[in-house]
Write an enzyme that holds these catalytic residues in place. Structure first.
Site, mmCIF file in Angstrom:
data_model
loop_
_atom_site.group_PDB
_atom_site.id
_atom_site.type_symbol
_atom_site.label_atom_id
_atom_site.label_comp_id
_atom_site.label_asym_id
_atom_site.label_seq_id
_atom_site.Cartn_x
_atom_site.Cartn_y
_atom_site.Cartn_z
ATOM 1 N N ALA A 17 5.260 -1.364 -4.504
ATOM 2 C CA ALA A 17 6.598 -1.947 -4.507
ATOM 3 C C ALA A 17 7.666 -0.864 -4.352
ATOM 4 C CB ALA A 17 6.827 -2.716 -5.802
ATOM 5 N N GLY B 292 0.775 -1.806 -5.632
ATOM 6 C CA GLY B 292 0.673 -2.873 -4.649
ATOM 7 C C GLY B 292 0.037 -2.436 -3.350
ATOM 8 N N GLU C 198 -3.573 -2.830 -4.021
ATOM 9 C CA GLU C 198 -3.832 -4.267 -4.112
ATOM 10 C C GLU C 198 -3.907 -4.886 -2.719
ATOM 11 O OE1 GLU C 198 -2.088 -6.120 -8.090
ATOM 12 O OE2 GLU C 198 -0.570 -4.928 -7.053
ATOM 13 N N GLU D 283 0.112 0.669 -12.463
ATOM 14 C CA GLU D 283 1.187 -0.131 -13.047
ATOM 15 C C GLU D 283 1.366 0.044 -14.554
ATOM 16 O OE1 GLU D 283 0.084 -2.351 -9.240
ATOM 17 O OE2 GLU D 283 -0.948 -1.197 -10.791
#
Length: 259
Positions: free
Chosen positions: A65, A110, A113, A133
């Site tokens: 992010a 992310g 991910e 995270e």
């Protein structure tokens, strides 16, 4: 016009490249919208047999992010952006064609991910990976807590998520997160070789195989076998199945048209 994502289609292989390298390909809102636009186009293009996703340069695949952008958001905007990241990651998994993540550099949060939502992961020997995270006061929120344990096992996944550890490509290979490690200058070429090896097979078969695997892995073996049977049955009346049989009998390479 797209500013942060390019797509090149050649010989049935689509290469999606993130080009926001000055920001380590962090997922800004505009970049997320551009990615989804590209994926929507690819999903319905039956001339595309396989997909590669990578980042420009050798430093970053995707750093997750865009936290700098996030700082200027209120709570509602933050929630919408988090949901958009999750939607985008899921979009990669839902893509009809097999997807190879060519991890050219850092893949954190992310970014990892996103790679976990792809079918196969190939990493540069200089890549660094991690679900980082918990070090930021949050948890993986785009599938990381679900896809990583399914891929490498619960205990190993918990250790990586709890520690927010950043690991090398070699460690990622040992964990089973990536299937291949190659030298940086060879990464895209090797990914294309694999994509073409996949793409020479019947496209409808690839779609149904992906569906059977992805859906079956979420169920017990009995239900999974039923899913496999349904996926198989959808291919029985296809022109490609008949072409495959005919080519086998005639001892030649089949020519598939996705019909």
């Amino acid at each position: 016009m797209r500013n942060f994502v390019t797509v090149e289609i050649q010989d049935g292989v689509a290469v999606i490249q993130f080009t926001r390298s000055e920001a380590a390909n962090a997922l800004s809102v505009q970049m997320l919208h551009e990615i989804n636009e590209v994926l929507e186009e690819i999903h319905y293009n039956r001339f595309i047999r396989a997909v590669i996703v990578t980042g420009a340069g050798e430093k970053a695949f995707c750093a997750g992010a865009d936290l700098k952008e996030r700082k200027g958001m209120n709570e509602e905007e933050t929630r919408k952006t988090i949901a958009l990241i999750g939607k985008t990651v899921n979009h990669f998994e839902a893509l009809a064609q097999p997807v190879i993540a060519a991890i050219n550099g850092v893949a954190f949060g992310g970014g990892l991910e996103l790679a976990l939502a792809c079918d196969i992961r190939m990493a540069s020997s200089t890549a660094k990976l991690g679900l980082t995270e918990t070090a930021l006061g949050i948890i993986p929120g785009a599938g990381g807590t679900q896809r990583l344990p399914r891929l490498i096992g619960i205990g190993k996944a918990k250790e990586l998520i709890y520690t927010a550890r950043r690991i090398s490509a070699e460690e990622a290979y040992r964990y089973g997160i990536v299937e291949h490690i190659v030298e940086p200058q060879e990464l895209l070429d090797q990914a294309k070789i694999l994509a073409h090896e996949i793409g020479k097979n019947a496209p409808l078969s690839l779609i149904q195989a992906k569906t059977a695997i992805n859906q079956g892995m979420q169920t017990d073996i009995s239900t999974g076998l039923q899913i496999e049977t349904l996926a198989y049955s959808r291919l029985l009346q296809t022109e490609d199945r008949l072409e495959g049989l005919k080519a086998f009998q005639e001892k030649r390479s089949p020519v598939y048209h996705g019909k």
